[in-house]
Scaffold this active site. Structure first.
Site, PDB file in Angstrom:
ATOM      1  N   GLY A 226       0.752  -1.260  -0.173  1.00  0.00           N
ATOM      2  CA  GLY A 226       0.021   0.041  -0.120  1.00  0.00           C
ATOM      3  C   GLY A 226       0.780   1.229  -0.154  1.00  0.00           C
TER       4      GLY A 226
ATOM      5  N   ASP B 124      -5.086   1.698  10.486  1.00  0.00           N
ATOM      6  CA  ASP B 124      -6.577   1.154  10.819  1.00  0.00           C
ATOM      7  C   ASP B 124      -6.664   0.757  12.007  1.00  0.00           C
ATOM      8  OD1 ASP B 124      -9.085   0.718  10.021  1.00  0.00           O
ATOM      9  OD2 ASP B 124      -8.488  -1.348   9.205  1.00  0.00           O
TER      10      ASP B 124
ATOM     11  N   GLY C 122      -4.062  -0.032  13.824  1.00  0.00           N
ATOM     12  CA  GLY C 122      -2.966   0.276  14.346  1.00  0.00           C
ATOM     13  C   GLY C 122      -1.722  -0.888  14.795  1.00  0.00           C
TER      14      GLY C 122
ATOM     15  N   THR D  40      -0.418  -3.124  12.703  1.00  0.00           N
ATOM     16  CA  THR D  40       0.777  -3.309  11.778  1.00  0.00           C
ATOM     17  C   THR D  40       1.803  -2.287  12.291  1.00  0.00           C
ATOM     18  OG1 THR D  40      -0.586  -3.635   9.761  1.00  0.00           O
ATOM     19  CG2 THR D  40       1.588  -3.049   9.323  1.00  0.00           C
ATOM     20  N   LEU D  41       1.350  -1.194  12.594  1.00  0.00           N
ATOM     21  CA  LEU D  41       2.549  -0.284  12.851  1.00  0.00           C
ATOM     22  C   LEU D  41       2.930  -0.609  14.350  1.00  0.00           C
ATOM     23  CD1 LEU D  41       1.253   3.392  11.922  1.00  0.00           C
ATOM     24  CD2 LEU D  41       3.231   1.976  11.026  1.00  0.00           C
TER      25      LEU D  41
ATOM     26  N   ASP E 194      -5.707  -0.400  -1.898  1.00  0.00           N
ATOM     27  CA  ASP E 194      -6.608  -1.354  -2.779  1.00  0.00           C
ATOM     28  C   ASP E 194      -7.728  -1.713  -2.100  1.00  0.00           C
ATOM     29  OD1 ASP E 194      -5.125  -3.039  -1.011  1.00  0.00           O
ATOM     30  OD2 ASP E 194      -6.188  -4.747  -2.261  1.00  0.00           O
TER      31      ASP E 194
ATOM     32  N   ARG F 112      -5.389   0.434  -6.958  1.00  0.00           N
ATOM     33  CA  ARG F 112      -4.079   0.998  -6.377  1.00  0.00           C
ATOM     34  C   ARG F 112      -3.653   2.133  -7.177  1.00  0.00           C
ATOM     35  NH1 ARG F 112      -1.959  -2.080  -2.326  1.00  0.00           N
ATOM     36  NH2 ARG F 112      -2.498  -4.476  -2.609  1.00  0.00           N
TER      37      ARG F 112
HETATM   38  P1  IMP Z   1      -3.746  -1.890  10.605  1.00  0.00           P
HETATM   39  O1  IMP Z   1      -5.003  -2.380  10.804  1.00  0.00           O
HETATM   40  O2  IMP Z   1      -3.562  -0.566  11.211  1.00  0.00           O
HETATM   41  O3  IMP Z   1      -2.845  -3.005  11.000  1.00  0.00           O
HETATM   42  O4  IMP Z   1      -3.736  -1.934   8.985  1.00  0.00           O
HETATM   43  C1  IMP Z   1      -3.434  -2.761   8.098  1.00  0.00           C
HETATM   44  C2  IMP Z   1      -3.180  -2.482   6.837  1.00  0.00           C
HETATM   45  O5  IMP Z   1      -4.861  -2.667   6.179  1.00  0.00           O
HETATM   46  C3  IMP Z   1      -2.961  -1.208   6.275  1.00  0.00           C
HETATM   47  O6  IMP Z   1      -1.514  -0.892   6.087  1.00  0.00           O
HETATM   48  C4  IMP Z   1      -3.617  -1.164   4.827  1.00  0.00           C
HETATM   49  O7  IMP Z   1      -2.847  -1.959   3.903  1.00  0.00           O
HETATM   50  C5  IMP Z   1      -4.793  -2.020   5.063  1.00  0.00           C
HETATM   51  N1  IMP Z   1      -5.918  -0.909   5.320  1.00  0.00           N
HETATM   52  C6  IMP Z   1      -6.650  -0.720   6.055  1.00  0.00           C
HETATM   53  N2  IMP Z   1      -7.566   0.167   5.885  1.00  0.00           N
HETATM   54  C7  IMP Z   1      -7.637   0.237   4.723  1.00  0.00           C
HETATM   55  C8  IMP Z   1      -8.582   0.943   3.518  1.00  0.00           C
HETATM   56  O8  IMP Z   1      -9.545   1.460   3.965  1.00  0.00           O
HETATM   57  N3  IMP Z   1      -8.243   0.994   2.344  1.00  0.00           N
HETATM   58  C9  IMP Z   1      -7.164   0.143   2.047  1.00  0.00           C
HETATM   59  N4  IMP Z   1      -6.378  -0.703   2.885  1.00  0.00           N
HETATM   60  C10 IMP Z   1      -6.803  -0.426   3.931  1.00  0.00           C
HETATM   61 MG    MG Z   2      -0.516  -1.484   4.197  1.00  0.00          MG
END
Ligand code: IMP
Ligand code: MG
Length: 179
Positions: free
Chosen positions: A45, A104, A106, A108-109, A160, A166
């Site tokens: 992404g 989203d 958080g 991953t970070l 995406d 993308r």
């Molecule tokens: P996390 O939930 O913060 O770990 O986010 C995980 C990953 O989900 C992000 O790095 C994005 O690649 C993907 N993601 C979360 N929300 C969206 C969205 O609204 N559109 C596209 N990808 C998303």
């Molecule tokens: Mg991502």
């Protein structure tokens, strides 16, 4: 949304360009004292955001990539993050700037910050283009945020929906929440 309609614009190309320039200025100012930055883009992404942001920085920088994936249970994140492809660089002693498309939940970070800290990075900062505060499930400090957005699925500029959109030049909103 049917297959032929384009997502509604949330942030235009111009808005993104202006905000990326502001982020790059802030980051360049914070690292001003001759430090070299290792920018780590989270695939897939972040690839377009990283490309634009890196060209706007005025500090010395190196680029690397990492690929991560959230385990998913049907449509819901289960919370565990999996390493798909590791860095090529040794991060020990480096000033790392993690660059991701969106925070989203958080998770991953949070995973990546912990992971890089154990590899003895000199410092770890985080930069995301987008953030959904209402979706955060873990507390994660993010140093640079482009835009805060409501809980909706967004696409374009690297992001995406099932591998589509993308390459859309703007950030669009897919009207129903689909993850
Ligand atoms: P996390 O939930 O913060 O770990 O986010 C995980 C990953 O989900 C992000 O790095 C994005 O690649 C993907 N993601 C979360 N929300 C969206 C969205 O609204 N559109 C596209 N990808 C998303
Ligand atoms: Mg991502």
């Amino acid at each position: 949304m049917n297959d032929h309609s384009l997502p509604e614009v949330l942030f235009s190309e111009q808005q993104i360009r202006d905000r990326v320039a502001e982020l790059a200025n802030a980051i360049s100012a914070d690292y001003a004292d001759g430090e070299e930055v290792l920018m780590i883009g989270v695939l897939r992404g972040a690839f377009i955001f990283l490309a634009d942001l890196s060209r706007r920085l005025t500090v010395e920088r190196q680029i690397d990539f990492i690929a991560l994936s959230s385990y998913e249970d049907g449509a819901q994140h289960r919370g565990a993050v999996r390493l798909i492809m590791d860095l090529r660089s040794d991060v020990a002693g480096k000033h790392v700037l993690i660059v991701d498309d969106i925070a989203d939940t958080g998770r991953t970070l949070e995973y990546l910050k912990r992971n890089l800290a154990t590899r003895r990075a000199a410092s770890v900062r985080t930069c995301v283009l987008l953030r959904k505060p209402s979706r955060h499930e873990v507390p994660v400090q993010i140093d640079y945020v482009g835009f805060e957005i409501p809980d909706a699925w967004v696409v374009g500029y690297g992001l995406d929906y099932t591998d589509r959109f993308r390459s859309l030049p703007y950030i669009g909103i897919v009207d129903s929440r689909v993850d």
